[in-house]
Design a protein around this motif. Sequence first.
Motif, mmCIF file in Angstrom:
data_model
loop_
_atom_site.group_PDB
_atom_site.id
_atom_site.type_symbol
_atom_site.label_atom_id
_atom_site.label_comp_id
_atom_site.label_asym_id
_atom_site.label_seq_id
_atom_site.Cartn_x
_atom_site.Cartn_y
_atom_site.Cartn_z
ATOM 1 N N LEU A 16 0.802 -1.070 0.038
ATOM 2 C CA LEU A 16 0.025 -0.026 -0.015
ATOM 3 C C LEU A 16 0.874 1.134 0.019
ATOM 4 O O LEU A 16 1.840 1.339 0.851
ATOM 5 N N LEU A 17 0.678 1.958 -0.785
ATOM 6 C CA LEU A 17 1.273 3.414 -1.170
ATOM 7 C C LEU A 17 0.587 4.482 -0.859
ATOM 8 O O LEU A 17 -0.208 4.723 -1.772
ATOM 9 N N ALA A 18 0.820 5.060 0.284
ATOM 10 C CA ALA A 18 0.260 6.479 0.588
ATOM 11 C C ALA A 18 1.103 7.558 0.146
ATOM 12 O O ALA A 18 2.365 7.369 0.520
ATOM 13 N N TYR A 19 0.541 8.917 -0.550
ATOM 14 C CA TYR A 19 1.341 9.660 -0.982
ATOM 15 C C TYR A 19 0.760 11.111 -0.779
ATOM 16 O O TYR A 19 -0.533 11.086 -0.674
ATOM 17 N N THR A 20 1.436 12.304 -0.806
ATOM 18 C CA THR A 20 0.805 13.660 -0.820
ATOM 19 C C THR A 20 0.815 14.177 -2.417
ATOM 20 O O THR A 20 1.344 13.484 -3.242
ATOM 21 N N ASP A 21 -0.064 15.273 -2.607
ATOM 22 C CA ASP A 21 -0.151 15.639 -3.870
ATOM 23 C C ASP A 21 1.125 16.206 -4.471
ATOM 24 O O ASP A 21 1.140 16.665 -5.728
ATOM 25 N N GLY A 22 2.100 16.425 -3.615
ATOM 26 C CA GLY A 22 3.298 16.892 -4.062
ATOM 27 C C GLY A 22 4.127 15.907 -5.305
ATOM 28 O O GLY A 22 4.766 16.518 -6.061
ATOM 29 N N VAL A 23 3.564 14.775 -5.022
ATOM 30 C CA VAL A 23 3.966 13.778 -5.987
ATOM 31 C C VAL A 23 3.418 14.038 -7.436
ATOM 32 O O VAL A 23 4.042 14.079 -8.511
ATOM 33 N N THR A 24 1.890 13.783 -7.340
ATOM 34 C CA THR A 24 1.212 13.896 -8.731
ATOM 35 C C THR A 24 1.007 15.220 -9.344
ATOM 36 O O THR A 24 0.999 15.482 -10.533
ATOM 37 N N GLU A 25 1.354 16.308 -8.634
ATOM 38 C CA GLU A 25 1.168 17.540 -8.904
ATOM 39 C C GLU A 25 2.496 18.239 -9.471
ATOM 40 O O GLU A 25 2.479 19.362 -9.708
ATOM 41 N N ALA A 26 3.742 17.511 -9.342
ATOM 42 C CA ALA A 26 4.873 18.085 -9.641
ATOM 43 C C ALA A 26 4.972 18.366 -11.046
ATOM 44 O O ALA A 26 4.701 17.508 -12.006
ATOM 45 N N ARG A 27 5.109 19.425 -11.544
ATOM 46 C CA ARG A 27 5.266 19.914 -12.850
ATOM 47 C C ARG A 27 6.661 20.054 -13.563
ATOM 48 O O ARG A 27 7.751 20.546 -13.094
ATOM 49 N N GLY A 28 6.708 19.386 -14.753
ATOM 50 C CA GLY A 28 7.952 19.449 -15.534
ATOM 51 C C GLY A 28 8.307 20.756 -16.182
ATOM 52 O O GLY A 28 7.365 21.618 -16.441
ATOM 53 N N PRO A 29 9.321 20.757 -16.876
ATOM 54 C CA PRO A 29 9.610 22.061 -17.582
ATOM 55 C C PRO A 29 9.030 22.268 -18.734
ATOM 56 O O PRO A 29 8.733 23.418 -19.326
ATOM 57 N N ARG A 30 8.538 21.259 -19.310
ATOM 58 C CA ARG A 30 7.586 21.708 -20.616
ATOM 59 C C ARG A 30 6.013 21.662 -20.236
ATOM 60 O O ARG A 30 5.248 20.797 -20.073
ATOM 61 N N ASP A 31 5.809 23.090 -20.531
ATOM 62 C CA ASP A 31 4.212 23.282 -20.587
ATOM 63 C C ASP A 31 3.608 23.140 -19.117
ATOM 64 O O ASP A 31 2.361 22.795 -18.879
ATOM 65 N N ALA A 32 4.507 22.972 -18.263
ATOM 66 C CA ALA A 32 4.143 22.674 -16.649
ATOM 67 C C ALA A 32 3.241 21.612 -16.566
ATOM 68 O O ALA A 32 2.419 21.483 -15.794
ATOM 69 N N GLU A 33 3.222 20.587 -17.323
ATOM 70 C CA GLU A 33 2.523 19.425 -17.262
ATOM 71 C C GLU A 33 2.627 18.724 -16.059
ATOM 72 O O GLU A 33 3.937 18.679 -15.517
ATOM 73 N N MET A 34 1.769 18.106 -15.379
ATOM 74 C CA MET A 34 1.852 17.566 -13.950
ATOM 75 C C MET A 34 2.261 16.178 -14.357
ATOM 76 O O MET A 34 2.213 15.576 -15.191
#
Length: 536
Positions: free
Chosen positions: A466-484
């Motif tokens: 079971l992996l619990a995580y915060t939204d800092g993982v999924t909402e990390a934005r890359g340098p191209r078009d700020a895609e999450m």
Amino acid sequence: MTTTRQPSDTPLPADAPLARELLDGLGEAVLTTDETGRVTLLNTMAAELLPEVTIGTELARCTVAALARAVAADADRFDADHHGRRLRGLRRQLAGPRFAWYVRDVTEEHDRTDALRAERSRTAFLAEAGSRLGTSLHRDQVLLAATALAVPYLADVAVALPRPATSAEPYARWIRQSDGEPAPVSGLAPATLTRTVPVLAEALAGDLAGPVPWRNAELTDLATTLPPDLDCPGTVLVCPMPGADGSVGALLLVRRAGRPDFGEREIELAREFAARAGAALATADLHGEQAHLARVLQTSLLPPDLPTVPGVTLAGGYRAAGDTLRIGGDFYEVFPHPRGALFALGDVCGRGVSAAVLTGRVRQSLQTLRLVEQRPLELIHLLNRALFDAPDAARRSQFTTLLLGSLDRSPAGVDVRIAGGGHPAPLLVTRDGTATPVPVGGTAVGALTAARFAETRVHLDPGDLLLAYTDGVTEARGPRDAEMFGEARLRAVAASAAGQSPAALIDGVLQAVDDWLDGQAHDDIAMLAIRASVPA
């Protein structure tokens, strides 16, 4: 009216009294010599500036040394200090082998130039001092910079004597720079030093308005702080180093015997320098206090080492959002109990120190409330009430999303109950390589007094994770078009780690997020991986 210029070859009227009157009215000395180099004429200013020179004096042998050397060397200029005045002479050739010397008193001009040069030197010194002192945020660095800057510009020896950092320190620590020593020297000053050196106690207490010279200082009074080769100090200037809340120390500027005493301008310069050193030292002390508080706060708020829980394997991951203090609003906790453990993973709104304070409150509340309630849904209700019972809860309007779960061992694996407070759904990663969200729902904890929370159950077979995580993982934005980074990528990374240890999964996710960010800023990140142990 039309005027006609007299041609240069027209003879001037022979009027000796007029010529003498014109010469004596000049503001510079004029003297002429004949073909033998003897003086033939002197005006009034020449007699005033060069009283040693009279009619008939042979200039090459006159007692005005600079003028005599210029004549002997057939030079056209000379500069000299004569009878307390600065003189500058210029020679011009007259008809035949005769010469005229024009000598000006340039004392005031020279003094103005010296004053301007000295002022520029003082300005450059203070600018360098401000630059070097302003970049030092450590107490010893400031003291070293202050003494190094003072030698030899202000003094031959400089001793910085800061006030003790705490009242518990019995001795004052000093740092010394000397023109005769290759490296700075430090030591501890006896308590008697402030009593034997005049005005030093006042400087340290903040009762001294500015630098005070101490002439004819006794070596025995300062022997512990001065270089051993200093037989007898000349003038000692005691300079208070003021801070925002009073004196932060004193600076002793010592000149060796034979060097002139401190003048008024030098004392004023020393005052400005000591004030800058005091401000830098006060800043360094404040930075030291803040750094100490930050370390204490960091130690108390960083995720703890995970405990050993029979039947499960645990791993955690944490990244603060670009905060040098490494504290933020994401957290996780695991509380063992005889049947298994309670776990929590949350994300406080905001970031940095303000979020860390609420994180500490949530974690402390959980530490206490778990002693009276270990059912996740009931416990999350108690936590919500506790946050609203805090005196400043309404003013702060802060909340946290939260997953609160219990782990209960069973012969076939681990039974997990999870209460949700508006947090992203954890992932169930099975041994066969599937990664499925476990929806929980609920509203954020601390947002509403009548908040609604949800609970769900999931079973972990041996090897499931079971992996619990915060939204800092999924909402990390890359340098191209700020895609999450997104949930799909997270599930793919988690599925690829099926069968691996929780620590390997955490490392894999963090590496994937780092690669996606490519150096961009990110939010706080926290993860907790729980795997049901595989029988040996």
